[in-house]
Design a protein around this motif. Structure first.
Motif, PDB file in Angstrom:
ATOM      1  N   ASP A   1       0.830  -1.202   0.000  1.00  0.00           N
ATOM      2  CA  ASP A   1       0.000   0.000   0.000  1.00  0.00           C
ATOM      3  C   ASP A   1       0.870   1.259   0.000  1.00  0.00           C
ATOM      4  N   LEU A   2       1.945   1.246   0.763  1.00  0.00           N
ATOM      5  CA  LEU A   2       2.850   2.395   0.801  1.00  0.00           C
ATOM      6  C   LEU A   2       3.551   2.594  -0.538  1.00  0.00           C
ATOM      7  N   ILE A   3       3.974   1.484  -1.150  1.00  0.00           N
ATOM      8  CA  ILE A   3       4.592   1.575  -2.475  1.00  0.00           C
ATOM      9  C   ILE A   3       3.559   2.062  -3.479  1.00  0.00           C
ATOM     10  N   GLY A   4       2.367   1.474  -3.437  1.00  0.00           N
ATOM     11  CA  GLY A   4       1.313   1.830  -4.374  1.00  0.00           C
ATOM     12  C   GLY A   4       0.899   3.287  -4.305  1.00  0.00           C
ATOM     13  N   ALA A   5       1.004   3.883  -3.139  1.00  0.00           N
ATOM     14  CA  ALA A   5       0.660   5.301  -2.988  1.00  0.00           C
ATOM     15  C   ALA A   5       1.615   6.201  -3.781  1.00  0.00           C
ATOM     16  N   GLN A   6       2.752   5.646  -4.190  1.00  0.00           N
ATOM     17  CA  GLN A   6       3.755   6.410  -4.929  1.00  0.00           C
ATOM     18  C   GLN A   6       3.744   6.105  -6.423  1.00  0.00           C
ATOM     19  N   THR A   7       2.797   5.304  -6.861  1.00  0.00           N
ATOM     20  CA  THR A   7       2.768   4.873  -8.256  1.00  0.00           C
ATOM     21  C   THR A   7       1.482   5.335  -8.938  1.00  0.00           C
ATOM     22  N   PRO A   8       1.513   5.402 -10.277  1.00  0.00           N
ATOM     23  CA  PRO A   8       0.313   5.854 -10.990  1.00  0.00           C
ATOM     24  C   PRO A   8      -0.823   4.827 -10.988  1.00  0.00           C
ATOM     25  N   GLN A   9      -0.514   3.570 -10.833  1.00  0.00           N
ATOM     26  CA  GLN A   9      -1.511   2.515 -10.789  1.00  0.00           C
ATOM     27  C   GLN A   9      -1.487   1.862  -9.417  1.00  0.00           C
ATOM     28  N   PRO A  10      -2.608   1.357  -8.944  1.00  0.00           N
ATOM     29  CA  PRO A  10      -2.598   0.633  -7.666  1.00  0.00           C
ATOM     30  C   PRO A  10      -1.775  -0.649  -7.797  1.00  0.00           C
ATOM     31  N   MET A  11      -1.173  -1.070  -6.708  1.00  0.00           N
ATOM     32  CA  MET A  11      -0.417  -2.322  -6.680  1.00  0.00           C
ATOM     33  C   MET A  11      -1.387  -3.459  -6.381  1.00  0.00           C
ATOM     34  N   THR A  12      -1.090  -4.631  -6.931  1.00  0.00           N
ATOM     35  CA  THR A  12      -1.952  -5.778  -6.717  1.00  0.00           C
ATOM     36  C   THR A  12      -1.139  -7.056  -6.588  1.00  0.00           C
ATOM     37  N   THR A  13      -1.707  -8.019  -5.893  1.00  0.00           N
ATOM     38  CA  THR A  13      -1.100  -9.348  -5.826  1.00  0.00           C
ATOM     39  C   THR A  13      -1.906 -10.347  -6.653  1.00  0.00           C
ATOM     40  N   LEU A  14      -2.854  -9.863  -7.453  1.00  0.00           N
ATOM     41  CA  LEU A  14      -3.593 -10.745  -8.355  1.00  0.00           C
ATOM     42  C   LEU A  14      -2.662 -11.265  -9.446  1.00  0.00           C
ATOM     43  N   ALA A  15      -2.739 -12.541  -9.750  1.00  0.00           N
ATOM     44  CA  ALA A  15      -1.895 -13.126 -10.793  1.00  0.00           C
ATOM     45  C   ALA A  15      -2.336 -12.631 -12.166  1.00  0.00           C
ATOM     46  N   GLY A  16      -1.362 -12.494 -13.059  1.00  0.00           N
ATOM     47  CA  GLY A  16      -1.646 -12.089 -14.434  1.00  0.00           C
ATOM     48  C   GLY A  16      -0.745 -10.981 -14.931  1.00  0.00           C
ATOM     49  N   GLY A  17       0.097 -10.425 -14.059  1.00  0.00           N
ATOM     50  CA  GLY A  17       1.092  -9.436 -14.461  1.00  0.00           C
ATOM     51  C   GLY A  17       2.451 -10.103 -14.497  1.00  0.00           C
ATOM     52  N   VAL A  18       3.136 -10.016 -15.645  1.00  0.00           N
ATOM     53  CA  VAL A  18       4.417 -10.694 -15.822  1.00  0.00           C
ATOM     54  C   VAL A  18       5.439  -9.691 -16.369  1.00  0.00           C
ATOM     55  N   PRO A  19       6.589  -9.557 -15.697  1.00  0.00           N
ATOM     56  CA  PRO A  19       7.600  -8.633 -16.207  1.00  0.00           C
ATOM     57  C   PRO A  19       8.231  -9.143 -17.494  1.00  0.00           C
ATOM     58  N   VAL A  20       8.634  -8.209 -18.342  1.00  0.00           N
ATOM     59  CA  VAL A  20       9.378  -8.522 -19.560  1.00  0.00           C
ATOM     60  C   VAL A  20      10.816  -8.116 -19.291  1.00  0.00           C
ATOM     61  N   ARG A  21      11.721  -9.067 -19.424  1.00  0.00           N
ATOM     62  CA  ARG A  21      13.131  -8.822 -19.119  1.00  0.00           C
ATOM     63  C   ARG A  21      13.998  -8.914 -20.370  1.00  0.00           C
ATOM     64  N   LEU A  22      15.019  -8.098 -20.394  1.00  0.00           N
ATOM     65  CA  LEU A  22      16.107  -8.208 -21.351  1.00  0.00           C
ATOM     66  C   LEU A  22      17.342  -8.441 -20.496  1.00  0.00           C
ATOM     67  N   GLY A  23      17.795  -9.672 -20.446  1.00  0.00           N
ATOM     68  CA  GLY A  23      18.838 -10.022 -19.490  1.00  0.00           C
ATOM     69  C   GLY A  23      18.267  -9.895 -18.097  1.00  0.00           C
ATOM     70  N   VAL A  24      18.907  -9.093 -17.259  1.00  0.00           N
ATOM     71  CA  VAL A  24      18.405  -8.883 -15.898  1.00  0.00           C
ATOM     72  C   VAL A  24      17.522  -7.644 -15.795  1.00  0.00           C
ATOM     73  N   ASP A  25      17.507  -6.818 -16.841  1.00  0.00           N
ATOM     74  CA  ASP A  25      16.762  -5.563 -16.813  1.00  0.00           C
ATOM     75  C   ASP A  25      15.289  -5.766 -17.164  1.00  0.00           C
ATOM     76  N   VAL A  26      14.412  -5.161 -16.381  1.00  0.00           N
ATOM     77  CA  VAL A  26      12.987  -5.151 -16.697  1.00  0.00           C
ATOM     78  C   VAL A  26      12.754  -4.021 -17.698  1.00  0.00           C
ATOM     79  N   VAL A  27      12.229  -4.365 -18.878  1.00  0.00           N
ATOM     80  CA  VAL A  27      11.965  -3.366 -19.905  1.00  0.00           C
ATOM     81  C   VAL A  27      10.478  -3.028 -20.008  1.00  0.00           C
ATOM     82  N   GLY A  28       9.658  -3.768 -19.266  1.00  0.00           N
ATOM     83  CA  GLY A  28       8.231  -3.534 -19.268  1.00  0.00           C
ATOM     84  C   GLY A  28       7.519  -4.702 -18.629  1.00  0.00           C
ATOM     85  N   ALA A  29       6.215  -4.779 -18.879  1.00  0.00           N
ATOM     86  CA  ALA A  29       5.432  -5.887 -18.348  1.00  0.00           C
ATOM     87  C   ALA A  29       4.138  -5.996 -19.132  1.00  0.00           C
ATOM     88  N   ILE A  30       3.544  -7.174 -19.030  1.00  0.00           N
ATOM     89  CA  ILE A  30       2.248  -7.439 -19.634  1.00  0.00           C
ATOM     90  C   ILE A  30       1.306  -7.857 -18.516  1.00  0.00           C
TER      91      ILE A  30
END
Length: 144
Positions: A85-114
C-alpha cells in the motif's frame, strides 16, 4: 528485443495474448507497460468486462515496478501488510497481488510488463506469457 517497450512490440504482445485467449474462448483485456509502469498499450477484447482493462493495467504496472510477477507478491503482502500500500501510494496505478502481471526482461533488466485480466488467474498468466513469447520472437528476428 530492444531495451525499451515500443508500440510495435506492445501491439504484437497484445495480439498474441488476445489470440491465445480467443482460442480458449476467454474474453480478456491486456495492458503492456514500459519499465516505469506507464501504459504503452491497453486493449479490451470484444466482450471483456468493462473493469478488466483497469485490472490488467494494475497487474502490468505492479510487475514492471516490482520486477516480479504480480501474483508472486502475495507473500510480501502477507509478511508486510502495509508495504504494498505504501509503495502503491507512490505509483500511478494501484499495486496488486492478483496473478496475471508478468515482467518482460532483457537479461536482468525489466523493460516492461504485460498484464492480463478476465480469465482465471493461471490462464491470465498463460496469456501474458504468450505475449512475452511474441516479443521474444520479434527480438530474435530483428537480431538476425
Amino acid at each position: 528485443m530492444q531495451n525499451d517497450m515500443d508500440l510495435t512490440r506492445a501491439r504484437a504482445a497484445a495480439e498474441a495474448a488476445l489470440t491465445a485467449a480467443e482460442r480458449d474462448g476467454k474474453r480478456i483485456s491486456i495492458a503492456v507497460v514500459d519499465h516505469r509502469g506507464q501504459d504503452v498499450l491497453v486493449l479490451r477484447g470484444d466482450g471483456a468486462p468493462w473493469f478488466t482493462a483497469g485490472v490488467a493495467r494494475a497487474k502490468a504496472a505492479t510487475a514492471a515496478l516490482m520486477g516480479a510477477a504480480s501474483g508472486d507478491l502475495a507473500g510480501l503482502r502477507a509478511a508486510h501488510p502495509e508495504l504494498l500500500d505504501l509503495i502503491g501510494a507512490q505509483t500511478p496505478q494501484p499495486m496488486t497481488t492478483l496473478a496475471g502481471g508478468v515482467p518482460v526482461r532483457l537479461g536482468v533488466d525489466v523493460v516492461g510488463a504485460i498484464g492480463v485480466s478476465g480469465a482465471d488467474p493461471d490462464e491470465d498468466v498463460a496469456f501474458a506469457r504468450a505475449g512475452i513469447a511474441a516479443l521474444r520472437a520479434i527480438g530474435e528476428r530483428s537480431a538476425s
